[in-house]
Design an enzyme around this catalytic site. Structure first.
Site, PDB file in Angstrom:
ATOM      1  N   GLY A 273       0.799  -1.152   0.052  1.00 38.91           N
ATOM      2  CA  GLY A 273       0.172   0.120   0.014  1.00 38.91           C
ATOM      3  C   GLY A 273       0.894   1.254  -0.181  1.00 38.91           C
ATOM      4  O   GLY A 273       0.536   2.005   0.746  1.00 38.91           O
ATOM      5  N   ALA A 274       1.928   1.423  -0.838  1.00 43.08           N
ATOM      6  CA  ALA A 274       2.617   2.569  -0.952  1.00 43.08           C
ATOM      7  C   ALA A 274       2.226   3.594  -1.883  1.00 43.08           C
ATOM      8  O   ALA A 274       3.103   4.316  -2.350  1.00 43.08           O
ATOM      9  CB  ALA A 274       4.291   1.864  -1.126  1.00 43.08           C
ATOM     10  N   SER A 275       1.270   3.453  -2.703  1.00 41.21           N
ATOM     11  CA  SER A 275       0.933   4.304  -3.653  1.00 41.21           C
ATOM     12  C   SER A 275       0.299   5.612  -3.056  1.00 41.21           C
ATOM     13  O   SER A 275      -0.015   6.324  -3.717  1.00 41.21           O
ATOM     14  CB  SER A 275      -0.320   3.619  -4.476  1.00 41.21           C
ATOM     15  OG  SER A 275      -1.199   3.213  -3.609  1.00 41.21           O
TER      16      SER A 275
ATOM     17  N   SER B  82      -4.446  -0.001  14.231  1.00 39.51           N
ATOM     18  CA  SER B  82      -5.085   1.543  14.325  1.00 39.51           C
ATOM     19  C   SER B  82      -5.451   1.630  15.894  1.00 39.51           C
ATOM     20  O   SER B  82      -5.888   0.637  16.407  1.00 39.51           O
ATOM     21  CB  SER B  82      -6.408   1.617  13.464  1.00 39.51           C
ATOM     22  OG  SER B  82      -7.138   2.851  13.741  1.00 39.51           O
TER      23      SER B  82
ATOM     24  N   TYR C 229     -14.447  -2.404  11.143  1.00 40.79           N
ATOM     25  CA  TYR C 229     -12.921  -1.819  10.808  1.00 40.79           C
ATOM     26  C   TYR C 229     -12.016  -1.884  11.987  1.00 40.79           C
ATOM     27  O   TYR C 229     -10.998  -2.414  12.022  1.00 40.79           O
ATOM     28  CB  TYR C 229     -12.769  -0.665  10.016  1.00 40.79           C
ATOM     29  CG  TYR C 229     -11.406   0.025   9.899  1.00 40.79           C
ATOM     30  CD1 TYR C 229     -10.555  -0.246   8.818  1.00 40.79           C
ATOM     31  CD2 TYR C 229     -11.072   1.171  10.842  1.00 40.79           C
ATOM     32  CE1 TYR C 229      -9.092   0.269   8.888  1.00 40.79           C
ATOM     33  CE2 TYR C 229      -9.858   1.467  10.780  1.00 40.79           C
ATOM     34  CZ  TYR C 229      -9.011   1.207   9.660  1.00 40.79           C
ATOM     35  OH  TYR C 229      -7.786   1.840   9.646  1.00 40.79           O
TER      36      TYR C 229
ATOM     37  N   LYS D  79      -9.050  -4.413  12.941  1.00 37.77           N
ATOM     38  CA  LYS D  79      -7.624  -3.675  13.327  1.00 37.77           C
ATOM     39  C   LYS D  79      -7.308  -4.052  15.016  1.00 37.77           C
ATOM     40  O   LYS D  79      -5.921  -4.301  15.357  1.00 37.77           O
ATOM     41  CB  LYS D  79      -7.460  -2.104  13.378  1.00 37.77           C
ATOM     42  CG  LYS D  79      -7.384  -1.690  12.032  1.00 37.77           C
ATOM     43  CD  LYS D  79      -6.513  -1.818  11.042  1.00 37.77           C
ATOM     44  CE  LYS D  79      -6.340  -1.007   9.851  1.00 37.77           C
ATOM     45  NZ  LYS D  79      -5.185  -1.544   9.252  1.00 37.77           N
TER      46      LYS D  79
HETATM   47  N1  LIG Z   1      -5.232   7.718   7.883  1.00 38.24           N
HETATM   48  C1  LIG Z   1      -5.573   7.250   9.123  1.00 38.24           C
HETATM   49  O1  LIG Z   1      -6.244   8.084  10.114  1.00 38.24           O
HETATM   50  C2  LIG Z   1      -5.275   5.725   9.661  1.00 38.24           C
HETATM   51  C3  LIG Z   1      -5.655   5.485  10.817  1.00 38.24           C
HETATM   52  C4  LIG Z   1      -5.282   4.344  11.361  1.00 38.24           C
HETATM   53  C5  LIG Z   1      -4.963   3.613  10.608  1.00 38.24           C
HETATM   54  N2  LIG Z   1      -4.791   3.525   9.268  1.00 38.24           N
HETATM   55  C6  LIG Z   1      -4.174   2.463   8.446  1.00 38.24           C
HETATM   56  O2  LIG Z   1      -3.049   2.978   7.782  1.00 38.24           O
HETATM   57  C7  LIG Z   1      -2.845   2.182   6.476  1.00 38.24           C
HETATM   58  C8  LIG Z   1      -2.355   3.055   5.389  1.00 38.24           C
HETATM   59  O3  LIG Z   1      -3.704   4.081   5.320  1.00 38.24           O
HETATM   60  P1  LIG Z   1      -3.776   5.595   4.707  1.00 38.24           P
HETATM   61  O4  LIG Z   1      -4.114   6.544   5.496  1.00 38.24           O
HETATM   62  O5  LIG Z   1      -2.341   5.729   4.107  1.00 38.24           O
HETATM   63  O6  LIG Z   1      -4.736   5.390   3.623  1.00 38.24           O
HETATM   64  P2  LIG Z   1      -4.741   5.611   1.974  1.00 38.24           P
HETATM   65  O7  LIG Z   1      -3.861   6.752   1.596  1.00 38.24           O
HETATM   66  O8  LIG Z   1      -5.984   5.298   1.395  1.00 38.24           O
HETATM   67  O9  LIG Z   1      -3.968   4.318   1.504  1.00 38.24           O
HETATM   68  C9  LIG Z   1      -4.054   2.964   1.369  1.00 38.24           C
HETATM   69  C10 LIG Z   1      -3.298   1.910   0.779  1.00 38.24           C
HETATM   70  O10 LIG Z   1      -3.729   0.840   0.766  1.00 38.24           O
HETATM   71  C11 LIG Z   1      -3.767   0.028  -0.378  1.00 38.24           C
HETATM   72  N3  LIG Z   1      -4.971  -0.817  -0.497  1.00 38.24           N
HETATM   73  C12 LIG Z   1      -6.189  -0.871  -0.055  1.00 38.24           C
HETATM   74  N4  LIG Z   1      -6.921  -1.904  -0.399  1.00 38.24           N
HETATM   75  C13 LIG Z   1      -6.042  -2.714  -1.182  1.00 38.24           C
HETATM   76  C14 LIG Z   1      -6.066  -3.960  -1.647  1.00 38.24           C
HETATM   77  N5  LIG Z   1      -7.153  -4.581  -1.807  1.00 38.24           N
HETATM   78  N6  LIG Z   1      -4.936  -4.498  -2.467  1.00 38.24           N
HETATM   79  C15 LIG Z   1      -3.711  -3.812  -2.277  1.00 38.24           C
HETATM   80  N7  LIG Z   1      -3.470  -2.784  -1.728  1.00 38.24           N
HETATM   81  C16 LIG Z   1      -4.642  -1.949  -1.039  1.00 38.24           C
HETATM   82  C17 LIG Z   1      -4.136   1.328  -1.555  1.00 38.24           C
HETATM   83  O11 LIG Z   1      -3.627   0.833  -2.595  1.00 38.24           O
HETATM   84  P3  LIG Z   1      -4.312   1.649  -3.938  1.00 38.24           P
HETATM   85  O12 LIG Z   1      -4.836   3.036  -3.671  1.00 38.24           O
HETATM   86  O13 LIG Z   1      -3.052   1.529  -5.028  1.00 38.24           O
HETATM   87  O14 LIG Z   1      -5.450   0.567  -4.381  1.00 38.24           O
HETATM   88  C18 LIG Z   1      -3.095   2.550  -0.817  1.00 38.24           C
HETATM   89  O15 LIG Z   1      -1.887   2.205  -1.101  1.00 38.24           O
HETATM   90  C19 LIG Z   1      -4.165   1.460   6.308  1.00 38.24           C
HETATM   91  O16 LIG Z   1      -3.864  -0.104   6.926  1.00 38.24           O
HETATM   92  C20 LIG Z   1      -5.160   2.194   7.223  1.00 38.24           C
HETATM   93  O17 LIG Z   1      -6.133   1.276   7.664  1.00 38.24           O
HETATM   94  C21 LIG Z   1      -4.830   4.838   8.687  1.00 38.24           C
END
Ligand SMILES: NC(=O)c1ccc[n+]([C@@H]2O[C@H](COP(=O)([O-])OP(=O)(O)OC[C@H]3O[C@@H](n4cnc5c(N)ncnc54)[C@H](OP(=O)(O)O)[C@@H]3O)[C@@H](O)[C@H]2O)c1
Length: 253
Positions: free
Chosen positions: A15-17, A144, A158, A162
């Protein structure tokens, strides 16, 4: 902060996009690591991450649906072959997918949340395990704080997923310790990424920032710094632990 031991390490980040995964990839490249930039649908975002990575190090684009065993296995093998092994696996890919309260959530939604956030970690970890055994490497899972407090409206399923990540981190740490592999997790709080652009209103984002003791929402870089610490030798005697990165929004004794 430079961690000398991270130089030349081979780091695969799912998920590094976008968001946290992208910032983490760039930060590892600043340490001189070879970085696997995995994505699913957001190719352009992954290409931008790799472009940043290449400014200070090198890396590789990798595509896979993280819920699919065959695709994940192929993706991990591709990285290990091109990088010459795996030292660090960051299981970051995940999503809330939608906001669905328990009362009305579909079974399909429930299963997709668990496949995306929990099964994903099983698949990537198992595929990377032979290489991590060889390198006596380590794993950082992204959980999370929702796993502690149950999440907000429509994010309870969700939050449950987590919580499973947190518990499985401990279980994996126990199981893999004999191989010299450490397993830890980072629990982000409210981090300003595409995640909240999609799932939270501007008003909610402002309101959360106001009630956060440190007075702001987190950035992807705030989370990446904790991942780097856990992946480095600075955390060499730490396993089965978590670091919550939330500005003091949710504190636990
Ligand atoms: N932002 C927050 O406040 C927050 C809080 C707690 C935990 N988190 C956790 O942190 C992590 C990263 O989140 P983020 O905030 O950076 O969100 P984000 O910007 O939406 O990034 C999510 C990443 O996960 C990838 N992904 C999602 N579904 C996928 C699938 N089926 N197969 C492969 N890749 C998949 C996406 O890939 P594509 O876009 O290329 O499809 C994207 O690279 C997640 O595990 C999220 O639950 C985030």
């Amino acid at each position: 902060m430079i961690y000398e031991d991270l130089k030349s390490r081979k780091v695969l980040i799912t998920g590094a996009s976008s968001g946290i995964g992208s910032a983490t990839a760039v930060m590892f490249s600043d340490q001189g690591c070879f970085v696997g930039v995995h994505y699913f649908r957001t190719k352009e975002g992954a290409e931008q991450t790799l472009e940043q990575v290449k400014k200070s190090s090198d890396g590789l684009l990798l595509q896979a649906d993280i819920r699919d065993e065959k695709q994940v296995h192929k993706m991990v093998e591709q990285f290990a072959k091109e990088a010459g092994g795996i030292d660090v696996l960051v299981n970051n890919a995940g999503s809330l997918i939608d906001r669905q309260p328990f009362e009305t959530a579909t079974v399909r939604y429930h299963d997709d949340v668990y496949a995306t956030n929990v099964r994903s970690i099983l698949l990537a970890t198992r595929a990377a395990l032979p290489y991590l055994k060889e390198s006596r490497g380590n794993i950082v899972n992204i959980g999370s704080v929702a796993g502690h407090h149950g999440g907000g409206v429509g994010s309870g399923i969700y939050a449950g997923a987590k919580a499973a990540v947190a518990t499985e981190t401990i279980a994996m740490a126990m199981e893999f310790a004999p191989y010299g592999i450490r397993v830890n997790s980072v629990l982000p709080g409210f981090i300003e990424t595409r995640f909240h652009e999609r799932f939270s209103s501007a008003q909610r984002r402002k309101e959360v920032a106001e009630r956060t003791p440190l007075g702001r929402n987190g950035t992807a870089e705030d989370v990446a710094k904790a991942v780097l610490f856990l992946a480095s030798d600075a955390a060499g005697f730490i396993t089965g632990e978590y670091i919550a990165v939330n500005g003091g929004l949710y504190m636990r004794a």
